[in-house]
Design an enzyme around this catalytic site. Structure first.
Site, mmCIF file in Angstrom:
data_model
loop_
_atom_site.group_PDB
_atom_site.id
_atom_site.type_symbol
_atom_site.label_atom_id
_atom_site.label_comp_id
_atom_site.label_asym_id
_atom_site.label_seq_id
_atom_site.Cartn_x
_atom_site.Cartn_y
_atom_site.Cartn_z
ATOM 1 N N LYS A 64 0.836 -1.215 0.000
ATOM 2 C CA LYS A 64 0.000 0.000 0.000
ATOM 3 C C LYS A 64 0.872 1.267 0.000
ATOM 4 O O LYS A 64 0.658 2.177 -0.793
ATOM 5 C CB LYS A 64 -0.949 0.007 1.218
ATOM 6 N N ARG A 217 6.402 -8.454 1.544
ATOM 7 C CA ARG A 217 7.274 -8.110 2.682
ATOM 8 C C ARG A 217 7.872 -9.374 3.295
ATOM 9 O O ARG A 217 9.052 -9.401 3.663
ATOM 10 C CB ARG A 217 6.519 -7.312 3.751
HETATM 11 P P1 ATP Z 1 1.747 -1.957 5.961
HETATM 12 O O1 ATP Z 1 0.266 -2.209 5.887
HETATM 13 O O2 ATP Z 1 2.406 -2.803 7.029
HETATM 14 O O3 ATP Z 1 2.123 -0.506 6.037
HETATM 15 P P2 ATP Z 1 2.201 -2.011 3.100
HETATM 16 O O4 ATP Z 1 1.009 -2.686 2.492
HETATM 17 O O5 ATP Z 1 2.235 -0.524 3.071
HETATM 18 O O6 ATP Z 1 2.397 -2.541 4.581
HETATM 19 P P3 ATP Z 1 4.755 -1.857 1.767
HETATM 20 O O7 ATP Z 1 5.533 -1.271 2.900
HETATM 21 O O8 ATP Z 1 4.368 -0.950 0.649
HETATM 22 O O9 ATP Z 1 3.478 -2.617 2.335
HETATM 23 O O10 ATP Z 1 5.543 -3.090 1.107
HETATM 24 C C1 ATP Z 1 6.379 -3.976 1.841
HETATM 25 C C2 ATP Z 1 7.622 -4.335 1.040
HETATM 26 O O11 ATP Z 1 7.249 -5.156 -0.069
HETATM 27 C C3 ATP Z 1 8.356 -3.140 0.469
HETATM 28 O O12 ATP Z 1 9.748 -3.375 0.562
HETATM 29 C C4 ATP Z 1 7.917 -3.101 -0.992
HETATM 30 O O13 ATP Z 1 8.864 -2.548 -1.810
HETATM 31 C C5 ATP Z 1 7.686 -4.574 -1.298
HETATM 32 N N1 ATP Z 1 6.597 -4.723 -2.264
HETATM 33 C C6 ATP Z 1 5.283 -4.661 -1.968
HETATM 34 N N2 ATP Z 1 4.541 -4.853 -3.070
HETATM 35 C C7 ATP Z 1 5.405 -5.057 -4.078
HETATM 36 C C8 ATP Z 1 5.221 -5.340 -5.479
HETATM 37 N N3 ATP Z 1 4.015 -5.459 -6.013
HETATM 38 N N4 ATP Z 1 6.324 -5.474 -6.253
HETATM 39 C C9 ATP Z 1 7.546 -5.371 -5.691
HETATM 40 N N5 ATP Z 1 7.786 -5.136 -4.370
HETATM 41 C C10 ATP Z 1 6.729 -4.971 -3.569
#
Ligand code: ATP
Length: 331
Positions: A64, A217
């Site tokens: 996200k 992640r």
């Molecule tokens: P939270 O809800 O805990 O905040 P989030 O959904 O915001 O988590 P991110 O922090 O954006 O998740 O992603 C976690 C990790 O996974 C990051 O290092 C990100 O670069 C990698 N990542 C997530 N989605 C992808 C994708 N579709 N392609 C490549 N890398 C990804």
């Protein structure tokens, strides 16, 4: 409060140890969301307007925050990143909104945790780009309206149902981020291993993808643990399936991707003679937070058919029972 530039300037920010894709092309999977976002972004660029407010929801670690940052790169606009628990007082959100310029993006993570006062200030800010403030108290109280530049609010949440309807309705775009397929995770692992100078063949990527619980992640975290093991124990950057197995074994992660917390959860249900048991009781018994169990542990155990949710609580399935009976001794 973090300015997105701090994260975005480097593909690998060594201090934060964060790796994020820097274009939609590098962001693997979620094709339907990407194409609908691209259309919305191109349309607002064409009209020279700010993008509509956007809500992203889904389990932790699915991307996200990364998507929010990618939207800001595609819009060529600056993104201010804040987390809802850090916006405590009305003046926090007022400060954030007043600091925005035309077309800029405000990203609020965990938006379901905003307090009522902050949320109410956001209503008019999102809808009419206006802040309605009351200054002073009692007889001396005065109302003041401040016009805001046209900005975009991007909210992220793991709990869509906890967002009030008035706030939810003010988001023009709303997208659910789904779990990733093994092939998508394989690609994410392969791309990341190239970035950190590891050599993984297709089988090795595949075996890591299978135990990553559909979550980038987790995939990246496991890859880093495997890298540590390979570099310390084998003095190599070449990762074979044997190295992956040994590294995961040393972390007590099995070939289904389950760790000690998952097994403790399953054992707890088994101990209860397989009667349904409430999440809070499980959390108290395990000494863990119930929200951690609900969002991190349970979804995968449900997905692989080891537990089920019933109206009276959580229950082991026969598959889960079989697994925990044969694996508990092993670890
Ligand atoms: P939270 O809800 O805990 O905040 P989030 O959904 O915001 O988590 P991110 O922090 O954006 O998740 O992603 C976690 C990790 O996974 C990051 O290092 C990100 O670069 C990698 N990542 C997530 N989605 C992808 C994708 N579709 N392609 C490549 N890398 C990804």
């Amino acid at each position: 409060l973090v300015d997105s530039k701090i994260i975005a300037d480097e593909k690998i920010n060594k201090n934060l140890n964060i790796v994020r894709p820097t274009s939609f092309k590098e962001f693997i999977g979620q094709e339907q969301i990407k194409s609908s976002l691209k259309i919305a972004i191109d349309a607002s660029k064409y009209r020279k307007e700010a993008l509509e407010h956007t809500l992203l929801y889904g389990q932790p670690g699915l991307g996200k925050t990364t998507l929010a940052l990618l939207i800001s790169y595609e819009m060529n606009s600056k993104c201010r990143v804040a987390s809802a628990p850090s916006i405590e007082r009305p003046r926090d959100i007022v400060g954030l909104l007043l600091g925005l310029k035309e077309g800029e993006i405000l990203f609020i993570d965990e938006i379901h945790r905003l307090n009522k006062l902050t949320e109410e200030l956001l209503y008019s800010a999102m809808e009419d780009f206006r802040l309605d403030l009351t200054m002073g108290a009692n007889r001396g109280a005065r109302c003041r309206t401040i016009n805001l530049p046209k900005f975009t609010l991007i909210g992220a949440t793991t709990k869509l149902a906890s967002i009030s309807a008035p706030l939810r309705d003010r988001f023009g775009l709303c997208h659910k981020i789904e779990f990733y397929s093994n092939d998508e995770l394989k690609q994410i692992i392969f791309n990341f291993s190239n970035l950190i100078n590891l050599q993984l063949d297709s089988d090795a990527c595949c075996s890591l993808a299978k135990i990553s619980r559909g979550t980038p992640r987790i995939a990246l975290r496991l890859l880093k643990r495997v890298r540590d093991y390979a570099q310390v124990m084998k003095k190599t950057n070449k990762i074979s399936i044997e190295i992956i197995e040994k590294a995961l074994d040393s972390q007590k992660i099995d070939n289904r991707g389950l760790d000690n917390v998952d097994r403790k959860f399953l054992s707890f249900l088994k101990l209860n003679n397989n009667n349904p048991i409430g999440l809070d009781s499980i959390a108290a018994g395990m000494g863990e937070e119930s929200s951690m169990l609900e969002f991190v542990v349970e979804p995968y155990l449900i997905q692989i058919g080891f537990i089920m949710r019933t109206p009276r609580g959580r229950k082991l399935t026969s598959l889960g029972k079989k697994y925990i009976s044969s694996n508990n001794e092993k670890y």
